[in-house]
Design a protein around this motif. Structure first.
Motif, PDB file in Angstrom:
ATOM      1  N   GLU A   1       0.913  -1.137  -0.068  1.00  0.00           N
ATOM      2  CA  GLU A   1       0.215  -0.062   0.094  1.00  0.00           C
ATOM      3  C   GLU A   1       1.041   1.201   0.204  1.00  0.00           C
ATOM      4  O   GLU A   1       1.928   1.263   0.671  1.00  0.00           O
ATOM      5  CB  GLU A   1      -0.895   0.030   1.095  1.00  0.00           C
ATOM      6  CG  GLU A   1      -1.961   0.940   1.145  1.00  0.00           C
ATOM      7  CD  GLU A   1      -2.952   1.017   2.349  1.00  0.00           C
ATOM      8  OE1 GLU A   1      -3.784   1.945   2.383  1.00  0.00           O
ATOM      9  OE2 GLU A   1      -3.334  -0.042   2.918  1.00  0.00           O
TER      10      GLU A   1
ATOM     11  N   ALA B   1       0.736   5.052   1.220  1.00  0.00           N
ATOM     12  CA  ALA B   1      -0.082   6.008   2.088  1.00  0.00           C
ATOM     13  C   ALA B   1       0.834   7.249   2.466  1.00  0.00           C
ATOM     14  O   ALA B   1       1.976   7.320   1.941  1.00  0.00           O
ATOM     15  CB  ALA B   1      -0.198   5.054   3.648  1.00  0.00           C
TER      16      ALA B   1
ATOM     17  N   LEU C   1      -2.505   6.511   8.107  1.00  0.00           N
ATOM     18  CA  LEU C   1      -3.869   5.952   7.668  1.00  0.00           C
ATOM     19  C   LEU C   1      -3.878   5.036   6.544  1.00  0.00           C
ATOM     20  O   LEU C   1      -3.353   5.181   5.551  1.00  0.00           O
ATOM     21  CB  LEU C   1      -4.834   6.968   7.559  1.00  0.00           C
ATOM     22  CG  LEU C   1      -5.552   7.791   8.687  1.00  0.00           C
ATOM     23  CD1 LEU C   1      -6.411   8.851   8.208  1.00  0.00           C
ATOM     24  CD2 LEU C   1      -6.182   7.092   9.493  1.00  0.00           C
ATOM     25  N   LEU C   2      -4.657   3.686   7.051  1.00  0.00           N
ATOM     26  CA  LEU C   2      -4.403   2.575   5.908  1.00  0.00           C
ATOM     27  C   LEU C   2      -5.840   2.208   5.500  1.00  0.00           C
ATOM     28  O   LEU C   2      -6.540   2.339   6.506  1.00  0.00           O
ATOM     29  CB  LEU C   2      -3.544   1.551   6.068  1.00  0.00           C
ATOM     30  CG  LEU C   2      -2.073   1.843   6.517  1.00  0.00           C
ATOM     31  CD1 LEU C   2      -1.377   0.567   7.003  1.00  0.00           C
ATOM     32  CD2 LEU C   2      -1.173   2.359   5.350  1.00  0.00           C
ATOM     33  N   ALA C   3      -5.926   1.427   4.394  1.00  0.00           N
ATOM     34  CA  ALA C   3      -7.407   1.130   4.212  1.00  0.00           C
ATOM     35  C   ALA C   3      -7.619  -0.042   5.111  1.00  0.00           C
ATOM     36  O   ALA C   3      -8.822   0.004   5.656  1.00  0.00           O
ATOM     37  CB  ALA C   3      -7.291   0.503   2.629  1.00  0.00           C
ATOM     38  N   LYS C   4      -6.742  -0.846   5.279  1.00  0.00           N
ATOM     39  CA  LYS C   4      -6.837  -1.800   6.532  1.00  0.00           C
ATOM     40  C   LYS C   4      -5.421  -2.179   6.816  1.00  0.00           C
ATOM     41  O   LYS C   4      -4.511  -2.110   6.280  1.00  0.00           O
ATOM     42  CB  LYS C   4      -7.533  -3.317   5.928  1.00  0.00           C
ATOM     43  CG  LYS C   4      -6.845  -3.814   4.978  1.00  0.00           C
ATOM     44  CD  LYS C   4      -7.420  -5.171   4.381  1.00  0.00           C
ATOM     45  CE  LYS C   4      -6.848  -6.125   3.378  1.00  0.00           C
ATOM     46  NZ  LYS C   4      -7.277  -7.350   3.250  1.00  0.00           N
TER      47      LYS C   4
ATOM     48  N   GLY D   1     -13.992   2.983   7.987  1.00  0.00           N
ATOM     49  CA  GLY D   1     -13.469   3.209   6.517  1.00  0.00           C
ATOM     50  C   GLY D   1     -11.852   2.851   6.427  1.00  0.00           C
ATOM     51  O   GLY D   1     -11.255   2.860   5.457  1.00  0.00           O
ATOM     52  N   ASN D   2     -11.189   3.041   7.612  1.00  0.00           N
ATOM     53  CA  ASN D   2      -9.809   2.776   7.499  1.00  0.00           C
ATOM     54  C   ASN D   2      -9.267   2.588   9.015  1.00  0.00           C
ATOM     55  O   ASN D   2      -9.892   2.289   9.869  1.00  0.00           O
ATOM     56  CB  ASN D   2      -9.088   4.221   7.200  1.00  0.00           C
ATOM     57  CG  ASN D   2      -9.286   5.507   7.907  1.00  0.00           C
ATOM     58  OD1 ASN D   2      -9.635   5.222   9.363  1.00  0.00           O
ATOM     59  ND2 ASN D   2      -9.556   6.430   7.463  1.00  0.00           N
TER      60      ASN D   2
ATOM     61  N   ARG E   1      -5.896   3.453  11.897  1.00  0.00           N
ATOM     62  CA  ARG E   1      -4.708   4.368  12.035  1.00  0.00           C
ATOM     63  C   ARG E   1      -3.686   3.234  12.544  1.00  0.00           C
ATOM     64  O   ARG E   1      -3.668   2.798  13.603  1.00  0.00           O
ATOM     65  CB  ARG E   1      -4.894   5.457  13.030  1.00  0.00           C
ATOM     66  CG  ARG E   1      -3.658   6.252  13.270  1.00  0.00           C
ATOM     67  CD  ARG E   1      -3.870   7.314  14.599  1.00  0.00           C
ATOM     68  NE  ARG E   1      -2.824   8.349  14.582  1.00  0.00           N
ATOM     69  CZ  ARG E   1      -1.550   8.355  14.640  1.00  0.00           C
ATOM     70  NH1 ARG E   1      -1.099   7.223  14.465  1.00  0.00           N
ATOM     71  NH2 ARG E   1      -0.854   9.552  14.645  1.00  0.00           N
TER      72      ARG E   1
END
Length: 162
Positions: A77, A79, A92-95, A129-130, A132
């Motif tokens: 990812e 970021a 902050l990551l999507a997952k 939605g994400n 930290r």
């Protein structure tokens, strides 16, 4: 006693010499002491604390958005960081990536080569939605840590000038 503005001007001159690697041994000692002094003031303003054995420079965190590429066993990812310290960074990551493995990172520092190495997930806060995610650097060398610290103090001095 000098004013804060005079102290900052003198520190900025030493910082500029440090960036060019032109400090004498004595100037380097004064400069590193100044880094701790400035970090201590910022930490106090942020109401943070240091851990036993940790210098103020090691505890210092700055809010800074930098592009970071993350690679782990089952994904990758790109970021933006939320904050940065010489110990790691938050993003902050999507997952969140798996917390049981070290991952590769490449952190883009403006005007310099990226800082690359390995990092470990140390904290995850899932949000709608994400997530930290806080990462700790693993085995980052002294030269890379110095580059990060110089960058962090560049950012601090820029903020204080503005």
């Amino acid at each position: 006693m000098s004013s804060l503005a005079e102290w900052l001007a003198a520190f900025r001159q030493l910082h500029d010499k440090a960036r060019k690697q032109h400090l004498t041994e004595r100037e380097r000692a004064v400069y590193l002491s100044g880094r701790d002094e400035l970090a201590r003031a910022v930490i106090a303003a942020q109401r943070l604390s240091t851990v036993v054995g940790q210098t103020p420079r090691q505890a210092l965190r700055i809010a800074r958005a930098l592009q970071v590429d993350l690679d782990w066993s089952v994904g990758s990812e790109r970021a933006m960081t939320l904050d940065l310290s010489v110990g790691g960074f938050g993003a902050l990551l999507a997952k969140p990536p798996p917390s049981d493995e070290d991952l590769k990172f490449s952190l883009r520092i403006p005007g310099a080569d990226p800082v690359a190495g390995r990092a470990r997930v140390v904290d995850v806060k899932v949000q709608p939605g994400n997530a930290r995610v806080c990462f700790a650097f693993v085995g980052l060398g002294a030269a890379e840590l110095e580059r990060l610290e110089l960058f962090m103090f560049d950012a601090l001095l820029t903020q204080l000038a503005g």
